[in-house]
Design an enzyme around this catalytic site. Structure first.
Site, mmCIF file in Angstrom:
data_model
loop_
_atom_site.group_PDB
_atom_site.id
_atom_site.type_symbol
_atom_site.label_atom_id
_atom_site.label_comp_id
_atom_site.label_asym_id
_atom_site.label_seq_id
_atom_site.Cartn_x
_atom_site.Cartn_y
_atom_site.Cartn_z
ATOM 1 N N SER A 151 0.842 -1.201 0.000
ATOM 2 C CA SER A 151 0.000 0.000 0.000
ATOM 3 C C SER A 151 0.870 1.241 0.000
ATOM 4 O O SER A 151 1.670 1.461 0.921
ATOM 5 C CB SER A 151 -0.899 0.004 1.232
ATOM 6 O OG SER A 151 -1.488 1.289 1.371
ATOM 7 N N HIS A 176 -1.053 -1.234 -4.328
ATOM 8 C CA HIS A 176 -2.355 -0.970 -3.686
ATOM 9 C C HIS A 176 -2.504 0.537 -3.445
ATOM 10 O O HIS A 176 -1.686 1.152 -2.758
ATOM 11 C CB HIS A 176 -2.409 -1.740 -2.366
ATOM 12 C CG HIS A 176 -3.717 -1.668 -1.644
ATOM 13 N ND1 HIS A 176 -4.765 -2.514 -1.912
ATOM 14 C CD2 HIS A 176 -4.140 -0.862 -0.630
ATOM 15 C CE1 HIS A 176 -5.784 -2.245 -1.091
ATOM 16 N NE2 HIS A 176 -5.427 -1.232 -0.307
ATOM 17 N N ASP A 189 -4.986 3.441 -2.011
ATOM 18 C CA ASP A 189 -6.133 3.688 -1.137
ATOM 19 C C ASP A 189 -6.767 5.031 -1.466
ATOM 20 O O ASP A 189 -6.186 6.083 -1.207
ATOM 21 C CB ASP A 189 -5.680 3.671 0.328
ATOM 22 C CG ASP A 189 -5.316 2.278 0.800
ATOM 23 O OD1 ASP A 189 -6.176 1.384 0.700
ATOM 24 O OD2 ASP A 189 -4.173 2.085 1.261
ATOM 25 N N MET A 216 -9.531 7.579 -0.505
ATOM 26 C CA MET A 216 -10.402 7.916 0.640
ATOM 27 C C MET A 216 -11.002 9.296 0.410
ATOM 28 O O MET A 216 -10.301 10.222 -0.001
ATOM 29 C CB MET A 216 -9.585 7.927 1.935
ATOM 30 C CG MET A 216 -8.831 6.633 2.213
ATOM 31 S SD MET A 216 -8.106 6.672 3.851
ATOM 32 C CE MET A 216 -7.050 5.224 3.796
ATOM 33 N N HIS A 219 -8.293 0.509 -4.067
ATOM 34 C CA HIS A 219 -9.210 0.236 -2.956
ATOM 35 C C HIS A 219 -9.995 1.511 -2.684
ATOM 36 O O HIS A 219 -9.458 2.468 -2.127
ATOM 37 C CB HIS A 219 -8.377 -0.208 -1.741
ATOM 38 C CG HIS A 219 -9.174 -0.431 -0.494
ATOM 39 N ND1 HIS A 219 -8.578 -0.560 0.744
ATOM 40 C CD2 HIS A 219 -10.511 -0.565 -0.279
ATOM 41 C CE1 HIS A 219 -9.522 -0.760 1.668
ATOM 42 N NE2 HIS A 219 -10.699 -0.753 1.075
ATOM 43 N N MET A 228 -12.369 3.645 -0.748
ATOM 44 C CA MET A 228 -13.059 3.881 0.526
ATOM 45 C C MET A 228 -13.821 5.183 0.369
ATOM 46 O O MET A 228 -13.452 6.226 0.919
ATOM 47 C CB MET A 228 -12.033 3.924 1.667
ATOM 48 C CG MET A 228 -11.526 2.532 2.043
ATOM 49 S SD MET A 228 -9.986 2.570 2.957
ATOM 50 C CE MET A 228 -8.851 2.732 1.589
ATOM 51 N N MET A 238 -11.253 -6.714 5.409
ATOM 52 C CA MET A 238 -10.444 -5.715 6.127
ATOM 53 C C MET A 238 -10.010 -6.280 7.481
ATOM 54 O O MET A 238 -10.828 -6.824 8.227
ATOM 55 C CB MET A 238 -11.245 -4.428 6.368
ATOM 56 C CG MET A 238 -11.528 -3.597 5.121
ATOM 57 S SD MET A 238 -10.059 -3.044 4.219
ATOM 58 C CE MET A 238 -9.193 -2.080 5.461
ATOM 59 N N ASP A 294 -6.236 -6.749 4.296
ATOM 60 C CA ASP A 294 -5.674 -5.401 4.271
ATOM 61 C C ASP A 294 -5.760 -4.797 5.664
ATOM 62 O O ASP A 294 -6.863 -4.642 6.206
ATOM 63 C CB ASP A 294 -6.462 -4.561 3.251
ATOM 64 C CG ASP A 294 -5.967 -3.124 3.137
ATOM 65 O OD1 ASP A 294 -4.909 -2.800 3.695
ATOM 66 O OD2 ASP A 294 -6.677 -2.337 2.462
HETATM 67 C C1 DX5 Z 1 -6.390 1.212 5.555
HETATM 68 C C2 DX5 Z 1 -5.918 0.940 4.153
HETATM 69 C C3 DX5 Z 1 -4.726 0.075 4.082
HETATM 70 C C4 DX5 Z 1 -3.498 0.632 4.749
HETATM 71 C C5 DX5 Z 1 -2.769 -0.538 5.344
HETATM 72 O O1 DX5 Z 1 -7.640 1.843 5.496
HETATM 73 O O2 DX5 Z 1 -6.950 0.318 3.407
HETATM 74 O O3 DX5 Z 1 -4.449 -0.291 2.732
HETATM 75 O O4 DX5 Z 1 -2.625 1.287 3.879
HETATM 76 O O5 DX5 Z 1 -1.685 -0.049 6.060
HETATM 77 P P1 DX5 Z 1 -0.896 -0.975 7.083
HETATM 78 O O6 DX5 Z 1 -0.343 -2.122 6.298
HETATM 79 O O7 DX5 Z 1 0.160 -0.074 7.597
HETATM 80 O O8 DX5 Z 1 -1.867 -1.416 8.124
HETATM 81 ZN ZN ZN Z 2 -6.402 -0.536 1.415
#
Ligand code: DX5
Ligand code: ZN
Length: 219
Positions: free
Chosen positions: A6, A29, A31, A33, A62, A64, A133, A171
């Site tokens: 990520s 990956h 993210d 958001m 991903h 969110m 998750m 994840d």
């Molecule tokens: C959290 C994200 C993850 C995050 C994971 O909401 O979806 O992808 O980057 O980070 P680590 O591996 O540090 O928990």
């Molecule tokens: Zn993620």
């Protein structure tokens, strides 16, 4: 067994260089958001387009975000090779998954830690991956929730019954200390942010995680 580092844990001022560090991984990956579905804001479509253009490996997006029905297909059109939406946010998961696939990407749905996956098992024929998750979505660096492992087993069992080739991604808090349990429970795609970008060598961390996952593969 695939590793999807990520970039949430990477240096956002140098994303092209950061992607170069994980060229030995299977996916990058990303993210997305929106500060509504989760209380954090990262990046959106223009940045994903730019990342796709320079990434040495396919982009695993991903989402969110609220209303993925409206936005998810655009990420596939932008070149993300896998697009994941949350069941808690989507209105019409079947149409959304079909639109993602029609745009040429793999489609996936994600479930938050508090969401029961049983009501969504019917969606398996419409998707290529399920994301379980293992932290509350929104932030990197949180502790791994071992209590999500029964859900991973439940999805693995459902995939076996359904007979399709659906990948299971975990994840959140995935590291050398936690990846074995995920693999044993049936996960086969592992997202890791801090465990990869916090390591001295991201590439070495990727290889080590994949090795651990392979050694503990579910059978
Ligand atoms: C959290 C994200 C993850 C995050 C994971 O909401 O979806 O992808 O980057 O980070 P680590 O591996 O540090 O928990
Ligand atoms: Zn993620």
């Amino acid at each position: 067994m695939q590793i999807s580092p990520s970039i949430l844990a990477a240096d956002f001022a140098n994303l092209e260089r950061e992607l170069g560090k994980i060229a030995n991984a299977d996916w990058a990956h990303v993210d997305v958001m929106d500060n509504h579905f989760v209380p954090n804001l990262t990046l959106g479509l223009p940045v994903v387009e730019a990342l796709v253009a320079v990434s040495p490996i396919p982009v695993d997006c991903h989402l969110m975000i609220e209303d993925p029905d409206r936005w998810a297909p655009g990420y596939a059109e932008a070149g993300a090779r896998s697009v994941t939406f949350h069941v808690e946010a989507v209105h019409d998961p079947v149409s959304t998954a079909r639109a993602i696939r029609a745009a040429g990407a793999r489609a996936a749905f994600a479930v938050k830690p508090g969401t029961d996956v049983a009501p969504y098992v019917d969606l398996l024929p419409e998707v290529d991956m399920v994301l379980v998750m293992t932290v509350e979505p929104g932030f990197g660096g949180q502790s791994f929730m071992v209590d999500q492992m029964p859900k991973v087993r439940q999805v693995r069992e459902a995939v076996r019954r359904h007979g399709g080739d659906v990948w299971i991604q975990v994840d959140g808090g995935v590291s050398a200390d936690t990846i074995e349990q995920c693999a044993e429970a049936g996960a086969d795609v592992f997202v890791a942010g801090s465990a990869v970008y916090g390591a001295e060598s991201a590439a070495t961390a990727v290889d080590e995680l994949r090795e651990l996952a392979l050694r503990h593969a579910h059978r």
